[in-house]
Design a protein around this motif. Structure first.
Motif, PDB file in Angstrom:
ATOM      1  N   TYR A   1       0.772  -1.326  -0.024  1.00 39.04           N
ATOM      2  CA  TYR A   1      -0.066   0.160  -0.036  1.00 39.04           C
ATOM      3  C   TYR A   1       0.993   1.262  -0.123  1.00 39.04           C
ATOM      4  O   TYR A   1       1.899   1.286   0.799  1.00 39.04           O
ATOM      5  CB  TYR A   1      -0.781   0.159   1.151  1.00 39.04           C
ATOM      6  N   SER A   2       0.512   2.290  -0.831  1.00 37.79           N
ATOM      7  CA  SER A   2       1.142   3.421  -0.815  1.00 37.79           C
ATOM      8  C   SER A   2       2.573   3.208  -1.230  1.00 37.79           C
ATOM      9  O   SER A   2       2.911   2.424  -2.057  1.00 37.79           O
ATOM     10  CB  SER A   2       1.145   4.215   0.484  1.00 37.79           C
ATOM     11  N   ASN A   3       3.674   3.652  -0.273  1.00 38.89           N
ATOM     12  CA  ASN A   3       4.897   3.740  -0.629  1.00 38.89           C
ATOM     13  C   ASN A   3       5.779   2.329  -0.175  1.00 38.89           C
ATOM     14  O   ASN A   3       6.889   2.023  -0.427  1.00 38.89           O
ATOM     15  CB  ASN A   3       5.633   4.808   0.105  1.00 38.89           C
ATOM     16  N   VAL A   4       5.003   1.444   0.684  1.00 38.17           N
ATOM     17  CA  VAL A   4       5.674   0.325   1.210  1.00 38.17           C
ATOM     18  C   VAL A   4       4.960  -0.864   0.391  1.00 38.17           C
ATOM     19  O   VAL A   4       3.785  -1.112   0.628  1.00 38.17           O
ATOM     20  CB  VAL A   4       5.267   0.282   2.798  1.00 38.17           C
ATOM     21  N   ASN A   5       6.202  -1.539  -0.295  1.00 38.60           N
ATOM     22  CA  ASN A   5       5.482  -2.744  -0.963  1.00 38.60           C
ATOM     23  C   ASN A   5       6.799  -3.711  -0.858  1.00 38.60           C
ATOM     24  O   ASN A   5       7.914  -3.459  -0.787  1.00 38.60           O
ATOM     25  CB  ASN A   5       5.472  -2.306  -2.453  1.00 38.60           C
ATOM     26  N   PHE A   6       6.255  -5.071  -0.594  1.00 43.51           N
ATOM     27  CA  PHE A   6       7.080  -6.195  -0.375  1.00 43.51           C
ATOM     28  C   PHE A   6       7.222  -6.696  -1.980  1.00 43.51           C
ATOM     29  O   PHE A   6       6.340  -6.705  -2.771  1.00 43.51           O
ATOM     30  CB  PHE A   6       6.607  -7.110   0.226  1.00 43.51           C
ATOM     31  N   HIS A   7       8.487  -7.265  -2.030  1.00 38.58           N
ATOM     32  CA  HIS A   7       8.920  -8.025  -3.553  1.00 38.58           C
ATOM     33  C   HIS A   7       9.625  -9.249  -3.334  1.00 38.58           C
ATOM     34  O   HIS A   7      10.238  -9.197  -2.413  1.00 38.58           O
ATOM     35  CB  HIS A   7       9.830  -6.743  -4.046  1.00 38.58           C
ATOM     36  N   LEU A   8       9.139 -10.084  -4.097  1.00 39.06           N
ATOM     37  CA  LEU A   8       9.660 -11.484  -4.123  1.00 39.06           C
ATOM     38  C   LEU A   8      10.045 -11.763  -5.559  1.00 39.06           C
ATOM     39  O   LEU A   8       9.422 -11.392  -6.752  1.00 39.06           O
ATOM     40  CB  LEU A   8       8.764 -12.543  -3.670  1.00 39.06           C
ATOM     41  N   TYR A   9      11.192 -12.313  -5.716  1.00 45.15           N
ATOM     42  CA  TYR A   9      11.756 -12.951  -6.819  1.00 45.15           C
ATOM     43  C   TYR A   9      12.141 -14.573  -6.649  1.00 45.15           C
ATOM     44  O   TYR A   9      12.893 -14.584  -5.846  1.00 45.15           O
ATOM     45  CB  TYR A   9      13.047 -12.158  -7.578  1.00 45.15           C
ATOM     46  N   TYR A  10      11.503 -15.266  -7.614  1.00 42.97           N
ATOM     47  CA  TYR A  10      11.894 -16.950  -7.547  1.00 42.97           C
ATOM     48  C   TYR A  10      12.164 -17.279  -8.805  1.00 42.97           C
ATOM     49  O   TYR A  10      11.813 -17.285  -9.807  1.00 42.97           O
ATOM     50  CB  TYR A  10      10.383 -17.585  -7.238  1.00 42.97           C
TER      51      TYR A  10
END
Length: 257
Positions: A215-224
């Motif tokens: 949400y907004s400026n805080v985003n989780f990111h995953l790469y597999y």
């Protein structure tokens, strides 16, 4: 696709020559400060952000990400130590596919650097690469390999944004294609330091699945990763076990504009 990667290789080489990591972080900082500065100047001029509604708006076209890099499918007795980091920046062309413009396809271009601290010593003797586990009685302060890539992210994007809403939920999923333009390994310890670059066994093409949500400026990111970092000919010298390690990255991603 390979033609595009090879063409961009020369651009990346020039960029790598003039930019070190401090300059890269400075660029990221400038990118994220610019919207705030522009917004402040707009308010000083007495212009309200909501006074003009852009019915053809696009979202999240520049990104920067910091990740913690993990290794999967490690051979027996292989372990990671310290903080294995990744830094990623780029541009994604946002192409909405519905009238509300909250569902879109994104295709972009980016740069990425990834380090992996672990206990496989990569050395060279008589033009032959050796991959050996570092014995527990060996004193060393650093042992890592690093990859530098040009990347093409392709995303399916869903969000709750509107033409006037700047804070919204987002879920972006897709695939990321990468071309390794340079790689290196560094060992700092006894009896002597070892540095290698452009190791032939590193797979030139890297690709994997991605997920970004927040949400907004805080985003989780995953790469597999869907393929291994090294090719199938890479084996531990002492045991003959194949080094088919894959990358799994977890961190934060920031979008602007």
């Amino acid at each position: 696709m390979l033609f595009l990667f090879h063409s961009l290789k020369y651009f990346y080489g020039l960029l790598s020559y003039i930019c070190n990591m401090k300059q890269l972080l400075f660029i990221i900082l400038v990118l994220f400060c610019m919207p705030s500065i522009i917004g402040q100047e707009t308010e000083k001029l007495g212009v309200k952000k909501d006074s003009v509604v852009d019915s053809k708006y696009r979202e999240d076209q520049f990104y920067a990400s910091v990740t913690y890099n993990l290794l999967g499918k490690k051979p027996n007795n292989v372990s990671q130590s310290g903080f294995s980091s990744g830094f990623h920046i780029g541009f994604i062309r946002d192409m909405p596919i519905n009238k509300r413009r909250n569902i879109a396809i994104g295709i972009g271009l980016g740069l990425s650097t990834n380090s992996y601290n672990q206990n496989i010593l990569i050395s060279e003797e008589n033009n032959t690469l050796n991959y050996e586990l570092i014995n527990s009685d060996v004193t060393f302060s650093k042992n890592k390999f690093t990859t530098y890539l040009i990347e093409i992210p392709i995303e399916f994007r869903w969000r709750t944004s509107t033409a006037t809403e700047y804070d919204f939920w987002r879920i972006y999923t897709g695939i990321k294609l990468g071309y390794v333009v340079h790689n290196s390994s560094k060992f700092r310890g006894l009896p002597n330091d070892i540095k290698l670059s452009n190791i032939d066994n590193v797979n030139a093409i890297q690709y994997g699945l991605t997920l970004s949500a927040g949400y907004s400026n805080v985003n989780f990111h995953l790469y597999y990763a869907l393929n291994s970092i090294f090719d199938n000919d890479t084996k531990l010298t002492d045991s003959g076990e194949i080094v088919d390690m894959t990358a799994f990255k977890i961190g934060l991603i920031f979008y602007i504009l």
